[in-house]
Motif scaffolding. Structure first.
Motif, PDB file in Angstrom:
ATOM      1  N   VAL A 186     -12.889   4.155   6.798  1.00 34.16           N
ATOM      2  CA  VAL A 186     -12.489   5.304   5.988  1.00 34.16           C
ATOM      3  C   VAL A 186     -12.969   5.105   4.548  1.00 34.16           C
ATOM      4  O   VAL A 186     -13.514   6.005   3.915  1.00 34.16           O
ATOM      5  CB  VAL A 186     -10.950   5.441   6.003  1.00 34.16           C
ATOM      6  CG1 VAL A 186     -10.521   6.708   5.346  1.00 34.16           C
ATOM      7  CG2 VAL A 186     -10.423   5.399   7.409  1.00 34.16           C
ATOM      8  N   PHE A 226      -6.383  -3.267  -3.250  1.00 34.25           N
ATOM      9  CA  PHE A 226      -5.722  -4.079  -2.224  1.00 34.25           C
ATOM     10  C   PHE A 226      -6.347  -3.814  -0.866  1.00 34.25           C
ATOM     11  O   PHE A 226      -5.762  -3.135  -0.023  1.00 34.25           O
ATOM     12  CB  PHE A 226      -4.220  -3.759  -2.137  1.00 34.25           C
ATOM     13  CG  PHE A 226      -3.493  -3.888  -3.441  1.00 34.25           C
ATOM     14  CD1 PHE A 226      -3.082  -2.756  -4.132  1.00 34.25           C
ATOM     15  CD2 PHE A 226      -3.222  -5.125  -3.983  1.00 34.25           C
ATOM     16  CE1 PHE A 226      -2.400  -2.861  -5.334  1.00 34.25           C
ATOM     17  CE2 PHE A 226      -2.543  -5.243  -5.181  1.00 34.25           C
ATOM     18  CZ  PHE A 226      -2.137  -4.107  -5.852  1.00 34.25           C
ATOM     19  N   PRO A 227      -7.537  -4.325  -0.606  1.00 32.13           N
ATOM     20  CA  PRO A 227      -8.161  -4.046   0.691  1.00 32.13           C
ATOM     21  C   PRO A 227      -7.448  -4.802   1.814  1.00 32.13           C
ATOM     22  O   PRO A 227      -6.847  -5.847   1.575  1.00 32.13           O
ATOM     23  CB  PRO A 227      -9.600  -4.561   0.514  1.00 32.13           C
ATOM     24  CG  PRO A 227      -9.524  -5.566  -0.567  1.00 32.13           C
ATOM     25  CD  PRO A 227      -8.399  -5.175  -1.457  1.00 32.13           C
ATOM     26  N   PRO A 228      -7.500  -4.296   3.042  1.00 30.53           N
ATOM     27  CA  PRO A 228      -6.825  -4.986   4.148  1.00 30.53           C
ATOM     28  C   PRO A 228      -7.559  -6.264   4.552  1.00 30.53           C
ATOM     29  O   PRO A 228      -8.705  -6.478   4.164  1.00 30.53           O
ATOM     30  CB  PRO A 228      -6.868  -3.962   5.289  1.00 30.53           C
ATOM     31  CG  PRO A 228      -8.028  -3.113   4.974  1.00 30.53           C
ATOM     32  CD  PRO A 228      -8.147  -3.059   3.489  1.00 30.53           C
ATOM     33  N   PHE A 243       0.831  -1.203   0.000  1.00 28.24           N
ATOM     34  CA  PHE A 243       0.000   0.000   0.000  1.00 28.24           C
ATOM     35  C   PHE A 243       0.866   1.254   0.000  1.00 28.24           C
ATOM     36  O   PHE A 243       0.632   2.205  -0.757  1.00 28.24           O
ATOM     37  CB  PHE A 243      -0.926  -0.030   1.226  1.00 28.24           C
ATOM     38  CG  PHE A 243      -1.999   1.001   1.214  1.00 28.24           C
ATOM     39  CD1 PHE A 243      -1.871   2.175   1.935  1.00 28.24           C
ATOM     40  CD2 PHE A 243      -3.163   0.808   0.477  1.00 28.24           C
ATOM     41  CE1 PHE A 243      -2.872   3.134   1.925  1.00 28.24           C
ATOM     42  CE2 PHE A 243      -4.168   1.753   0.463  1.00 28.24           C
ATOM     43  CZ  PHE A 243      -4.025   2.922   1.189  1.00 28.24           C
ATOM     44  N   SER A 249      -6.048   1.198   9.378  1.00 25.53           N
ATOM     45  CA  SER A 249      -6.464   0.503   8.158  1.00 25.53           C
ATOM     46  C   SER A 249      -5.612  -0.723   7.873  1.00 25.53           C
ATOM     47  O   SER A 249      -6.122  -1.778   7.546  1.00 25.53           O
ATOM     48  CB  SER A 249      -6.381   1.430   6.946  1.00 25.53           C
ATOM     49  OG  SER A 249      -6.745   2.725   7.288  1.00 25.53           O
ATOM     50  N   PHE A 250      -4.283  -0.571   8.017  1.00 22.43           N
ATOM     51  CA  PHE A 250      -3.380  -1.683   7.740  1.00 22.43           C
ATOM     52  C   PHE A 250      -2.497  -1.907   8.962  1.00 22.43           C
ATOM     53  O   PHE A 250      -1.359  -1.449   8.999  1.00 22.43           O
ATOM     54  CB  PHE A 250      -2.500  -1.373   6.516  1.00 22.43           C
ATOM     55  CG  PHE A 250      -3.267  -1.306   5.232  1.00 22.43           C
ATOM     56  CD1 PHE A 250      -3.848  -0.120   4.826  1.00 22.43           C
ATOM     57  CD2 PHE A 250      -3.423  -2.430   4.439  1.00 22.43           C
ATOM     58  CE1 PHE A 250      -4.575  -0.057   3.641  1.00 22.43           C
ATOM     59  CE2 PHE A 250      -4.139  -2.375   3.254  1.00 22.43           C
ATOM     60  CZ  PHE A 250      -4.718  -1.185   2.857  1.00 22.43           C
ATOM     61  N   ILE A 260       1.063   4.261  -2.830  1.00 23.90           N
ATOM     62  CA  ILE A 260       0.806   5.671  -2.513  1.00 23.90           C
ATOM     63  C   ILE A 260       2.001   6.513  -2.949  1.00 23.90           C
ATOM     64  O   ILE A 260       1.828   7.608  -3.509  1.00 23.90           O
ATOM     65  CB  ILE A 260       0.545   5.864  -1.001  1.00 23.90           C
ATOM     66  CG1 ILE A 260      -0.674   5.067  -0.564  1.00 23.90           C
ATOM     67  CG2 ILE A 260       0.392   7.327  -0.657  1.00 23.90           C
ATOM     68  CD1 ILE A 260      -1.996   5.661  -0.952  1.00 23.90           C
ATOM     69  N   ASP A 299      -8.296   4.293  -4.989  1.00 25.28           N
ATOM     70  CA  ASP A 299      -8.180   3.182  -5.949  1.00 25.28           C
ATOM     71  C   ASP A 299      -7.250   2.098  -5.426  1.00 25.28           C
ATOM     72  O   ASP A 299      -7.487   0.903  -5.631  1.00 25.28           O
ATOM     73  CB  ASP A 299      -7.651   3.708  -7.283  1.00 25.28           C
ATOM     74  CG  ASP A 299      -8.656   4.622  -7.939  1.00 25.28           C
ATOM     75  OD1 ASP A 299      -8.226   5.614  -8.575  1.00 25.28           O
ATOM     76  OD2 ASP A 299      -9.873   4.350  -7.821  1.00 25.28           O
ATOM     77  N   VAL A 300      -6.193   2.530  -4.739  1.00 26.84           N
ATOM     78  CA  VAL A 300      -5.235   1.551  -4.189  1.00 26.84           C
ATOM     79  C   VAL A 300      -5.929   0.688  -3.140  1.00 26.84           C
ATOM     80  O   VAL A 300      -5.793  -0.530  -3.098  1.00 26.84           O
ATOM     81  CB  VAL A 300      -4.024   2.270  -3.560  1.00 26.84           C
ATOM     82  CG1 VAL A 300      -2.965   1.267  -3.170  1.00 26.84           C
ATOM     83  CG2 VAL A 300      -3.452   3.275  -4.526  1.00 26.84           C
ATOM     84  N   TYR A 301      -6.711   1.340  -2.257  1.00 20.74           N
ATOM     85  CA  TYR A 301      -7.436   0.610  -1.218  1.00 20.74           C
ATOM     86  C   TYR A 301      -8.448  -0.342  -1.852  1.00 20.74           C
ATOM     87  O   TYR A 301      -8.605  -1.480  -1.408  1.00 20.74           O
ATOM     88  CB  TYR A 301      -8.146   1.606  -0.303  1.00 20.74           C
ATOM     89  CG  TYR A 301      -8.689   1.028   0.989  1.00 20.74           C
ATOM     90  CD1 TYR A 301      -9.738   0.111   1.002  1.00 20.74           C
ATOM     91  CD2 TYR A 301      -8.154   1.424   2.210  1.00 20.74           C
ATOM     92  CE1 TYR A 301     -10.221  -0.399   2.182  1.00 20.74           C
ATOM     93  CE2 TYR A 301      -8.654   0.931   3.398  1.00 20.74           C
ATOM     94  CZ  TYR A 301      -9.692   0.015   3.378  1.00 20.74           C
ATOM     95  OH  TYR A 301     -10.171  -0.480   4.562  1.00 20.74           O
ATOM     96  N   ILE A 341      -6.231  10.056  -3.477  1.00 21.03           N
ATOM     97  CA  ILE A 341      -5.235   9.241  -4.183  1.00 21.03           C
ATOM     98  C   ILE A 341      -5.318   7.787  -3.745  1.00 21.03           C
ATOM     99  O   ILE A 341      -5.178   6.864  -4.550  1.00 21.03           O
ATOM    100  CB  ILE A 341      -3.814   9.775  -3.892  1.00 21.03           C
ATOM    101  CG1 ILE A 341      -3.655  11.179  -4.454  1.00 21.03           C
ATOM    102  CG2 ILE A 341      -2.775   8.854  -4.460  1.00 21.03           C
ATOM    103  CD1 ILE A 341      -2.322  11.805  -4.119  1.00 21.03           C
ATOM    104  N   TRP A 342      -5.556   7.577  -2.449  1.00 18.66           N
ATOM    105  CA  TRP A 342      -5.487   6.237  -1.899  1.00 18.66           C
ATOM    106  C   TRP A 342      -6.707   5.400  -2.207  1.00 18.66           C
ATOM    107  O   TRP A 342      -6.713   4.186  -1.983  1.00 18.66           O
ATOM    108  CB  TRP A 342      -5.295   6.320  -0.387  1.00 18.66           C
ATOM    109  CG  TRP A 342      -6.352   7.116   0.318  1.00 18.66           C
ATOM    110  CD1 TRP A 342      -6.302   8.435   0.629  1.00 18.66           C
ATOM    111  CD2 TRP A 342      -7.623   6.652   0.769  1.00 18.66           C
ATOM    112  NE1 TRP A 342      -7.448   8.826   1.253  1.00 18.66           N
ATOM    113  CE2 TRP A 342      -8.290   7.743   1.348  1.00 18.66           C
ATOM    114  CE3 TRP A 342      -8.282   5.417   0.741  1.00 18.66           C
ATOM    115  CZ2 TRP A 342      -9.566   7.648   1.898  1.00 18.66           C
ATOM    116  CZ3 TRP A 342      -9.539   5.319   1.284  1.00 18.66           C
ATOM    117  CH2 TRP A 342     -10.178   6.435   1.845  1.00 18.66           C
ATOM    118  N   ASN A 360     -10.555  10.996   7.050  1.00 19.77           N
ATOM    119  CA  ASN A 360     -10.572  10.022   5.948  1.00 19.77           C
ATOM    120  C   ASN A 360      -9.191   9.826   5.343  1.00 19.77           C
ATOM    121  O   ASN A 360      -9.013   9.864   4.123  1.00 19.77           O
ATOM    122  CB  ASN A 360     -11.577  10.449   4.861  1.00 19.77           C
ATOM    123  CG  ASN A 360     -12.997  10.452   5.392  1.00 19.77           C
ATOM    124  OD1 ASN A 360     -13.321   9.710   6.306  1.00 19.77           O
ATOM    125  ND2 ASN A 360     -13.829  11.297   4.824  1.00 19.77           N
TER     126      ASN A 360
END
Lengths: 172, 193
Positions: B12, B40-42, A30, A132-133, A34, B35-37, B32-33, A115
């Motif tokens: 979020v 690749f969801p946690p 992730f 989140s991670f 980013i 599409d990445v989330y 920005i984040w 957020n």
């Protein structure tokens, strides 16, 4: 933290390292993405032992760090603290989720409010629900924190290099 | 930019997703984040969960880790105390006296012995044969010399040397008949000869 703990050996909680590897993989991936998308990354920690190391790591990979006292309105009141139209971080990485009085760092809650996704090293005395991670792991020993610094720096630098490469190849 | 500051409701991602769907955040202002989330969801949705300060009875508590060797180790430490050699933590593959004891015990157990007390003594003797001196803890100087199983530690030998030296000094200064000697000074060990 119960799902991430393997067992308890003579009053010492042992973290399940298989889960740690998995979570670490996800978190670093992730972070790299980013960094590829030119996001702002903020390293946060309130541990005085490692504040210099984390600041240096942030400087080396061209990102930002906040290892001092976290004023209440830094994220939630940023327009007044810093000026109108400030760009907030796109990812916040916690090397230590707890502050110096062993309570959860204000930034965890504030990032969720604004957020902003978070990545964090959660030790056995932390609450990983808002992160989140989360990465279950030890955040107390110098060798552990040095490892995490190295890994995050590597993933950020790789993300940025990939971006430069892509820009050159495809003229992004 | 519009946002939703309700950190205790959903994650979020769900909040931003709903804001996008409702049209509050324009597609051009998408974070920005996002599409990445989405890609690749946690492993676990980061929904807020309050930590209970006082633990209620949990159905599945953290399991204790115990090994079969722990029984042997407990016996070893109860009888011999900390052991003659300190742990060398800077060596990664260091085998302590207790660990050697455990390994020897398990070897002897495999050979057929089942009686715990006999196995314990046998292991003690076997280690003695290999050169590791085990000293039973909590026994005074006198009683130690009467026990034939355990070899004497360093201190009684030193004590004897000092007493002999003192005796010689006294004899030099005052050449009188020696007072009745205690049993300790009569014993001859290789160290004092």
């Amino acid at each position: 933290m119960e799902p991430y703990i393997f067992g308890c050996r003579l009053e010492q909680d042992i973290i399940d390292l298989d889960k740690t590897v998995d979570h670490l993989q996800h978190a670093l991936n992730f972070t790299a993405h980013i960094a590829y998308r030119k996001g702002i990354i903020l390293f946060v920690s309130r541990s005085r032992q490692f504040s210099h190391l984390i600041g240096k790591t942030a400087k080396d990979c061209g990102e930002y760090a906040h290892t001092r006292y976290w004023q209440g309105g830094l994220l939630t009141n940023s327009n007044i603290q810093y000026g109108v139209g400030v760009r907030l971080p796109d990812l916040i990485i916690f090397f230590h989720t707890l502050n110096n009085v062993f309570e959860q760092h204000t930034a965890v809650r504030d990032a969720a409010k604004m957020n902003i996704p978070t990545v964090g090293i959660v030790d056995t005395n932390c609450n990983p629900s808002l992160i989140s991670f989360p990465i279950p792991g030890n955040d107390d020993t110098p060798s552990a924190v040095e490892l995490y610094c190295r890994l995050f720096k590597m993933s950020v630098i790789r993300g940025k290099d990939k971006r430069k490469q892509a820009e050159l190849l495809y003229g992004l | 930019m519009a946002g939703s500051r309700l950190e205790k409701i959903g994650t979020v991602f769900t909040r931003v997703q709903n804001l996008l769907r409702a049209g509050v955040i324009k597609e051009s202002e998408k974070p920005i984040w996002f599409d990445v989330y989405a890609a690749f969801p946690p492993q676990r949705e980061p929904v807020y969960q309050k930590q209970r300060k006082y633990q209620v009875k949990i159905a599945d508590p953290i399991p204790e880790i115990f090994y079969r060797e722990d029984k042997i180790r407990a016996q070893f430490y109860a009888v011999y105390g900390n052991g003659p050699r300190a742990f060398e933590l800077n060596r990664p593959n260091f085998i302590s006296v207790c660990q050697r004891f455990v390994e020897k015990y398990q070897e002897l157990e495999k050979l057929g012995d089942t009686d715990e007390d006999r196995l314990f003594e046998e292991t003690g003797k076997a280690l003695l044969a290999e050169g590791i001196i085990l000293r039973k803890k909590g026994i005074s100087g006198q009683a130690q010399q009467h026990s034939s199983q355990v070899t004497e530690g360093i201190d009684p030998i030193l004590q004897m040397k000092l007493k002999d030296m003192l005796k010689e000094m006294q004899e030099e200064q005052h050449p009188v008949d020696n007072p009745p000697e205690s049993s300790e000074s009569h014993q001859k060990t290789p160290a004092t000869e």
